[in-house]
Design a protein around this motif. Sequence first.
Motif, PDB file in Angstrom:
ATOM      1  N   ARG A  93       0.805  -1.219   0.000  1.00  0.00           N
ATOM      2  CA  ARG A  93       0.000   0.000   0.000  1.00  0.00           C
ATOM      3  C   ARG A  93       0.846   1.281   0.000  1.00  0.00           C
ATOM      4  O   ARG A  93       0.370   2.328  -0.409  1.00  0.00           O
ATOM      5  CB  ARG A  93      -0.940   0.017   1.205  1.00  0.00           C
ATOM      6  N   SER A 150       3.301   7.689  -1.762  1.00  0.00           N
ATOM      7  CA  SER A 150       1.949   7.281  -2.136  1.00  0.00           C
ATOM      8  C   SER A 150       1.452   6.240  -1.143  1.00  0.00           C
ATOM      9  O   SER A 150       2.195   5.320  -0.771  1.00  0.00           O
ATOM     10  CB  SER A 150       1.946   6.700  -3.557  1.00  0.00           C
ATOM     11  N   TYR A 151       0.188   6.398  -0.718  1.00  0.00           N
ATOM     12  CA  TYR A 151      -0.418   5.450   0.218  1.00  0.00           C
ATOM     13  C   TYR A 151      -1.824   5.120  -0.239  1.00  0.00           C
ATOM     14  O   TYR A 151      -2.652   6.014  -0.442  1.00  0.00           O
ATOM     15  CB  TYR A 151      -0.462   6.025   1.630  1.00  0.00           C
ATOM     16  N   SER A 152      -2.105   3.821  -0.429  1.00  0.00           N
ATOM     17  CA  SER A 152      -3.431   3.349  -0.825  1.00  0.00           C
ATOM     18  C   SER A 152      -4.239   3.037   0.430  1.00  0.00           C
ATOM     19  O   SER A 152      -3.938   2.068   1.150  1.00  0.00           O
ATOM     20  CB  SER A 152      -3.320   2.108  -1.712  1.00  0.00           C
ATOM     21  N   ASP A 193      -8.886  -0.055  -1.953  1.00  0.00           N
ATOM     22  CA  ASP A 193      -8.892  -0.230  -3.399  1.00  0.00           C
ATOM     23  C   ASP A 193      -9.501   0.948  -4.141  1.00  0.00           C
ATOM     24  O   ASP A 193      -9.339   1.059  -5.362  1.00  0.00           O
ATOM     25  CB  ASP A 193      -9.647  -1.513  -3.771  1.00  0.00           C
ATOM     26  N   ASN A 204      -9.354   4.402  -2.841  1.00  0.00           N
ATOM     27  CA  ASN A 204      -8.821   5.704  -2.445  1.00  0.00           C
ATOM     28  C   ASN A 204      -7.305   5.624  -2.289  1.00  0.00           C
ATOM     29  O   ASN A 204      -6.780   4.667  -1.694  1.00  0.00           O
ATOM     30  CB  ASN A 204      -9.447   6.169  -1.124  1.00  0.00           C
ATOM     31  N   LYS A 205      -6.627   6.649  -2.796  1.00  0.00           N
ATOM     32  CA  LYS A 205      -5.171   6.697  -2.771  1.00  0.00           C
ATOM     33  C   LYS A 205      -4.722   8.138  -2.563  1.00  0.00           C
ATOM     34  O   LYS A 205      -5.261   9.063  -3.165  1.00  0.00           O
ATOM     35  CB  LYS A 205      -4.602   6.145  -4.083  1.00  0.00           C
ATOM     36  N   ASN A 235      -1.444  10.871  -2.660  1.00  0.00           N
ATOM     37  CA  ASN A 235      -0.114  11.130  -3.195  1.00  0.00           C
ATOM     38  C   ASN A 235       0.391  12.468  -2.660  1.00  0.00           C
ATOM     39  O   ASN A 235      -0.334  13.463  -2.676  1.00  0.00           O
ATOM     40  CB  ASN A 235      -0.128  11.179  -4.726  1.00  0.00           C
ATOM     41  N   GLU A 290      -6.783  10.291  -5.090  1.00  0.00           N
ATOM     42  CA  GLU A 290      -7.461   9.604  -6.187  1.00  0.00           C
ATOM     43  C   GLU A 290      -8.560   8.723  -5.603  1.00  0.00           C
ATOM     44  O   GLU A 290      -8.289   7.917  -4.700  1.00  0.00           O
ATOM     45  CB  GLU A 290      -6.473   8.759  -6.986  1.00  0.00           C
ATOM     46  N   SER A 291      -9.768   8.868  -6.117  1.00  0.00           N
ATOM     47  CA  SER A 291     -10.902   8.123  -5.567  1.00  0.00           C
ATOM     48  C   SER A 291     -11.782   7.605  -6.691  1.00  0.00           C
ATOM     49  O   SER A 291     -11.877   8.220  -7.763  1.00  0.00           O
ATOM     50  CB  SER A 291     -11.748   9.007  -4.637  1.00  0.00           C
TER      51      SER A 291
END
Length: 743
Positions: free
Chosen positions: A302, A348-350, A353, A355-356, A358, A394-395
């Motif tokens: 992640r 970067s961290y997720s 699945d 949502n992420k 940066n 990012e979603s």
Amino acid sequence: MFMSLCMAVNAQKRITFHVTSEQGVALQGIAIKSDYCGVAKGVKTDPKGMAVISYSSKEATCDNVAVTIKSKFYENLDTIVPVNASDTVSIVRLTLRDKVQKIKEVEVIAYRPIGKNNAEKSVYTIDTRGLLKTTKANKALAFLPGVVAFNDSYSLAGKSQKTRIKINGVIAGAEDLKALYAGDIEKVEVREVTKDDDERFAGEINIIKKRHEQPKIFGSISATGGMIRSLWGTFDHFAFQNKHWDITGLISYNQHSQKSYTEVCRIPSLPYSPSQKMTIQRDIRIKQQAERISLSWYPTKRFTMTLGGYHYGYPTKSSDFINDTEGDDTHRKYKETLESYGSYANGSYSINDRNKINVKGNFLYYRDKYVYDLLPDYNYKAAMREYTGEANIESRLKLWGGSHDVTFGLRNTYRQNMSYANGRNDYSMQQVYLTDYHSYGKALSSYLILKGESDNMGPKRVFSFQPSLRLNYNMGKKGTLTASYQRKTTRPSIDYLNTDSLFQNVYNIVVGNEALRAQNSDNMSVSFRKQIKKAYLITTASYIHTSNIIDQIFVNPEDYNVSTYDNIGKCDEASLSVYLMNRLCKNRMNISISLKGFYKRYAIKPELERNTLIIPSEGWGYSATFNTSYLSTKGWMYSLSANLTPKTYELSYTHVQNPNLYVSVTKSTCNNQLDFKLSFTNSLVYFYTSHTNYHFRDMYQRTFQKSYANNITLSVTWNLGKRFQQRRGVSSVVNDDIVTKQQ
């Protein structure tokens, strides 16, 4: 008693067959013929590989059954299987062996898709057929659909500007592509519209490398020498990877000499005014060097972290012999240094699945410096420091119409411009953006960018809104149709803002302008793309309207040598392009052709038209780029690249030049550990010639240039260790709305 009698009369025996392959996979549709006690029956297996045959109690008196199977893909079976006659249910398990067939001829009636397209991006795979195993990414990109490549410069079909190159999301240069093998590329993502586009860059090519978990060490050492003109250089790189770390480093150094001849002829339109002529002979010694190192850390699936630093240097020593318009001879020597340093840190961290997060940081230092031996008053210095921070999320959200891939981000840039005359000047820019990709079914998709920017370059803060929209419609076998609109903003660089006099040569002295504002453009295009067997066709029609263009303005009729920068006017350009990529000779030959025709027209602002001596240019033109390679059965690779741009238009001049040619022959030996390459640059044209036509209000100027640019070079590369694979990292932050001076 009656029920028992009925069951005895209707008793049956069932034989169940279970058919599998040698790999244990259940086989469907296998025809089974059985002979049990002289009674022959047939049946086919179901999706689970099962088949059932029933016999009456009168027939079920034998202790074995004969089984026969015939198949096109498996070995035939003809055997006798024992069964127990006293059991009402028997299970027979059969295993079929794969049939080995000799195929004399295969007729291809279908072709694999070359790429997948949607509104956000196009995804392609690199076809390595027809390429050596040691072919690098910089050569393989020339045969990627829609990419127009020449001399390590890349653009997208239908676009005039260069495209941004990334490797695993990190900004990359020509040296990075030379360190990446084509066979190590998993896929390539091409985006024609991105939030970072400006007048200098259009679109993005992101190369995704293949991932490997096992530790690998790889490196190469190369040496290059010129046979006609003085040239020597080296390119060395190394890489290490294990499950949690990726480390790459490279060093590039080239030194060569160039000679050029320039003739300037001025013809006044006023009667009885004599023409003027000037010549310049120049010897230049050039050093090009680059160092880059990057480190990626993958502690978990992640979380990822990427760090990197780089340095690019371009120092030159020049010696000019000048015969000026008065007939006087002058010998002048000077040194120019173009240099840039940079570093970046990205994380970067997720979260899950969907949502992420940066976070990115970047530092850049750029400088351009002229030092004259005997003319210290003409020394010139321009430098810039830039600090950038960016964060986005990012979603994947369920909104109107279904699922949306959304990115929301903030970016802040702080710059320090430095020069001899201005000293230090600080300003900042803030940006907020929102991107949204949505698919309206299998055919239609959209990609929307909403971006707002603010800066304090002038006396008061200026805001700008830059929307972009791209639509993609997939018509199946008929092809794909796309339409896009994009608003771009380009801010002036330190070279344009510097009020020091840049003494480029005796007939061109340029002064910057602190009052410059951003340059804006509206870009519209419609394109059609279609795969035709192994070929790929792209046609694009586009229109660009640029306002507040930054260019030179001449205001002194007594001296046409001195110019300054200003937001002088506008430009309209319409173009139509055709791109074709194909593979021939049983995939041993790759061909890509790009043809473009355009009309370009400049206009000057009314308030500046009466003050400038420039007559704006306009007219028709075309360009063509051709790339081909052929891999012989003996393992020799022949490549040819050609670029033809007969006439280009700028605000104050038109430029005419001869074609550029590049031919190479490459051989890989010693189990791909040793490569020999012989290259011919402009070998068919001994002199590289061009001329520039300036149209002024009271004078016509023609500048003829001739450079000894042809050469024959030999390169030897020694590949060490095993190939190195790198995971995907987070992209670095590069602010391409600043334009540094181009050489």
